[in-house]
Design a protein around this motif. Structure first.
Motif, PDB file in Angstrom:
ATOM      1  N   ARG A 146      32.146   6.979 -18.156  1.00 24.79           N
ATOM      2  CA  ARG A 146      33.100   8.081 -18.096  1.00 24.79           C
ATOM      3  C   ARG A 146      32.633   9.324 -18.854  1.00 24.79           C
ATOM      4  N   VAL A 147      31.642   9.175 -19.716  1.00 22.60           N
ATOM      5  CA  VAL A 147      31.153  10.322 -20.495  1.00 22.60           C
ATOM      6  C   VAL A 147      30.435  11.295 -19.566  1.00 22.60           C
ATOM      7  N   GLN A 148      30.908  12.542 -19.543  1.00 21.74           N
ATOM      8  CA  GLN A 148      30.354  13.550 -18.623  1.00 21.74           C
ATOM      9  C   GLN A 148      29.525  14.625 -19.310  1.00 21.74           C
ATOM     10  N   LYS A 149      29.843  14.941 -20.566  1.00 20.66           N
ATOM     11  CA  LYS A 149      29.069  15.945 -21.307  1.00 20.66           C
ATOM     12  C   LYS A 149      28.925  15.465 -22.744  1.00 20.66           C
ATOM     13  N   VAL A 150      27.761  15.781 -23.348  1.00 20.69           N
ATOM     14  CA  VAL A 150      27.478  15.329 -24.711  1.00 20.69           C
ATOM     15  C   VAL A 150      26.894  16.478 -25.517  1.00 20.69           C
ATOM     16  N   ALA A 151      27.438  16.684 -26.711  1.00 16.45           N
ATOM     17  CA  ALA A 151      26.856  17.598 -27.688  1.00 16.45           C
ATOM     18  C   ALA A 151      26.519  16.786 -28.936  1.00 16.45           C
ATOM     19  N   ALA A 152      25.226  16.718 -29.259  1.00 19.44           N
ATOM     20  CA  ALA A 152      24.754  15.968 -30.424  1.00 19.44           C
ATOM     21  C   ALA A 152      24.248  16.966 -31.455  1.00 19.44           C
ATOM     22  N   ALA A 153      24.883  16.991 -32.628  1.00 18.13           N
ATOM     23  CA  ALA A 153      24.622  18.025 -33.629  1.00 18.13           C
ATOM     24  C   ALA A 153      24.078  17.418 -34.918  1.00 18.13           C
ATOM     25  N   ILE A 154      23.193  18.160 -35.560  1.00 17.74           N
ATOM     26  CA  ILE A 154      22.589  17.788 -36.849  1.00 17.74           C
ATOM     27  C   ILE A 154      22.299  16.290 -36.912  1.00 17.74           C
ATOM     28  N   THR A 155      21.497  15.826 -35.959  1.00 18.19           N
ATOM     29  CA  THR A 155      21.262  14.392 -35.828  1.00 18.19           C
ATOM     30  C   THR A 155      19.830  14.157 -35.370  1.00 18.19           C
ATOM     31  N   SER A 156      19.548  12.950 -34.896  1.00 26.01           N
ATOM     32  CA  SER A 156      18.191  12.576 -34.520  1.00 26.01           C
ATOM     33  C   SER A 156      18.221  11.518 -33.433  1.00 26.01           C
ATOM     34  N   GLY A 157      17.200  11.553 -32.577  1.00 22.78           N
ATOM     35  CA  GLY A 157      17.007  10.481 -31.606  1.00 22.78           C
ATOM     36  C   GLY A 157      15.789   9.642 -31.897  1.00 22.78           C
ATOM     37  N   VAL A 158      15.196   9.818 -33.083  1.00 19.04           N
ATOM     38  CA  VAL A 158      13.962   9.115 -33.432  1.00 19.04           C
ATOM     39  C   VAL A 158      14.241   7.685 -33.884  1.00 19.04           C
ATOM     40  N   TRP A 159      15.208   7.534 -34.749  1.00 11.56           N
ATOM     41  CA  TRP A 159      15.704   6.223 -35.171  1.00 11.56           C
ATOM     42  C   TRP A 159      14.617   5.333 -35.782  1.00 11.56           C
ATOM     43  N   ARG A 160      13.812   5.880 -36.673  1.00  9.33           N
ATOM     44  CA  ARG A 160      12.886   5.061 -37.460  1.00  9.33           C
ATOM     45  C   ARG A 160      13.644   4.558 -38.678  1.00  9.33           C
ATOM     46  N   GLU A 161      13.883   3.278 -38.752  1.00  9.07           N
ATOM     47  CA  GLU A 161      14.763   2.712 -39.771  1.00  9.07           C
ATOM     48  C   GLU A 161      14.125   1.471 -40.419  1.00  9.07           C
ATOM     49  N   PRO A 162      13.134   1.650 -41.304  1.00 10.63           N
ATOM     50  CA  PRO A 162      12.475   0.495 -41.914  1.00 10.63           C
ATOM     51  C   PRO A 162      13.384  -0.341 -42.813  1.00 10.63           C
ATOM     52  N   LEU A 163      14.479   0.229 -43.297  1.00 14.72           N
ATOM     53  CA  LEU A 163      15.376  -0.513 -44.189  1.00 14.72           C
ATOM     54  C   LEU A 163      16.395  -1.354 -43.434  1.00 14.72           C
ATOM     55  N   VAL A 164      16.449  -1.213 -42.123  1.00 16.14           N
ATOM     56  CA  VAL A 164      17.377  -2.014 -41.321  1.00 16.14           C
ATOM     57  C   VAL A 164      16.670  -3.304 -40.911  1.00 16.14           C
ATOM     58  N   ALA A 165      17.136  -4.421 -41.481  1.00 12.30           N
ATOM     59  CA  ALA A 165      16.467  -5.707 -41.251  1.00 12.30           C
ATOM     60  C   ALA A 165      17.287  -6.671 -40.410  1.00 12.30           C
ATOM     61  N   ARG A 166      18.589  -6.473 -40.319  1.00 12.05           N
ATOM     62  CA  ARG A 166      19.428  -7.435 -39.609  1.00 12.05           C
ATOM     63  C   ARG A 166      19.054  -7.476 -38.127  1.00 12.05           C
ATOM     64  N   PRO A 167      18.830  -8.666 -37.576  1.00  8.96           N
ATOM     65  CA  PRO A 167      18.335  -8.763 -36.191  1.00  8.96           C
ATOM     66  C   PRO A 167      19.214  -8.056 -35.168  1.00  8.96           C
ATOM     67  N   ALA A 168      20.540  -8.175 -35.287  1.00  8.46           N
ATOM     68  CA  ALA A 168      21.422  -7.534 -34.303  1.00  8.46           C
ATOM     69  C   ALA A 168      21.285  -6.019 -34.350  1.00  8.46           C
ATOM     70  N   LEU A 169      21.099  -5.485 -35.553  1.00  7.35           N
ATOM     71  CA  LEU A 169      20.953  -4.042 -35.669  1.00  7.35           C
ATOM     72  C   LEU A 169      19.571  -3.586 -35.194  1.00  7.35           C
ATOM     73  N   ARG A 170      18.535  -4.388 -35.454  1.00  4.12           N
ATOM     74  CA  ARG A 170      17.216  -4.064 -34.910  1.00  4.12           C
ATOM     75  C   ARG A 170      17.264  -4.059 -33.382  1.00  4.12           C
ATOM     76  N   ASP A 171      17.976  -5.010 -32.806  1.00  5.62           N
ATOM     77  CA  ASP A 171      18.111  -5.048 -31.346  1.00  5.62           C
ATOM     78  C   ASP A 171      18.813  -3.803 -30.828  1.00  5.62           C
ATOM     79  N   PHE A 172      19.865  -3.360 -31.551  1.00  5.40           N
ATOM     80  CA  PHE A 172      20.586  -2.155 -31.139  1.00  5.40           C
ATOM     81  C   PHE A 172      19.646  -0.949 -31.163  1.00  5.40           C
ATOM     82  N   LEU A 173      18.897  -0.783 -32.250  1.00 10.00           N
ATOM     83  CA  LEU A 173      17.973   0.337 -32.358  1.00 10.00           C
ATOM     84  C   LEU A 173      16.951   0.328 -31.220  1.00 10.00           C
ATOM     85  N   ASP A 174      16.378  -0.825 -30.956  1.00 10.83           N
ATOM     86  CA  ASP A 174      15.343  -0.914 -29.923  1.00 10.83           C
ATOM     87  C   ASP A 174      15.905  -0.701 -28.523  1.00 10.83           C
TER      88      ASP A 174
END
Length: 254
Positions: A146-174
């Protein structure tokens, strides 16, 4: 003599625009609403996602100018934030806390939109996200049709997160890292807007590679005009007045 006009009821005036401010709990998500005062049909619903360690109240009035254009503005508390802090699991480090919030917020948004539609009818859905909320905004086009338009502000799409170790969260990032999955975004119009002085997301490390990935994706789809990107001078990690104007212009075309 003509009858004098009645004295209208006072209303909240946020960003100089009179609107109604109401509260809902939809699908378990506490929300504030900014509603147009007119009885004209609603043009769209715009969901505004805040940043980490913030709450819905911090966005009150920031985008209320949209109500003057018959847009319903919905300000939810992100998961684990605001009224929802007690849901925070034990043992998360700071970066895992952010991504646990993002993943839960993304998962809960379809039910939130269902509840909005049940009360206000089916409407075009626009999304604004800043900082952590930008992670949500850059994920929802892949999970919520249903999302038709997106404005992403002061953010990033790189998502390099070495401190995130939990498997479910690593799966989300990937699974949802925007710079690797940008091809799934067209044909939705997308604005990526950053501050040149943002010390949290320096533009060379975050905005530039994110914008490059989306330029390639929208170009390959034959829709380069549907991706817009801006870096605003003299703006840090906050929603400046010009940033707000550019987001509203992008969403409304005015």
């Amino acid at each position: 003599m003509p009858e004098p006009l009645p004295d209208p009821p006072a209303a909240s005036e946020l960003a100089g625009v009179p609107c109604r401010v109401e509260r809902r709990v939809w699908a378990g998500v506490p929300c504030l609403l900014e509603r147009p005062l007119t009885d004209r049909p609603l043009r769209a619903v715009c969901v505004v996602f805040h940043g980490a360690w913030a709450s819905k109240e911090g966005k009150l009035g920031v985008y209320s100018a949209l109500t003057a254009q018959d847009v319903l503005v919905v300000l939810p508390d992100a998961a684990l934030h605001g009224e929802r802090q007690e849901d925070t699991p034990a043992g998360l480090n700071a970066r895992e806390y952010v991504w646990e919030s993002v993943s839960r917020t993304v998962a809960q948004t379809p039910a939130l939109l269902d509840a909005v539609a049940a009360e206000f009818g089916a409407l075009p859905v626009w999304v604004i996200g800043s900082s952590m909320g930008g992670y949500v905004a850059l994920t929802l086009p892949r999970t919520e049709g249903r999302v038709q338009k997106v404005a992403a502000a002061i953010t990033s799409g790189v998502w390099r997160e070495p401190l995130v170790a939990r498997p479910a969260l690593r799966d989300f990032l990937d699974s949802y890292r925007p710079v690797e999955h940008a091809a799934s975004f067209p044909p939705r119009p997308l604005l990526l807007i950053s501050g040149a002085q943002d010390a949290v997301f320096p533009t060379t490390e975050h905005h530039a590679p994110t914008a490059q990935a989306f330029k390639r994706a929208y170009g390959a789809a034959g829709l380069p005009h549907l991706f817009q990107e801006q870096v605003l001078p003299n703006v840090g990690h906050y929603t400046s007045q010009r940033l707000r104007r550019e987001v509203i212009r992008f969403l409304t075309g005015s």
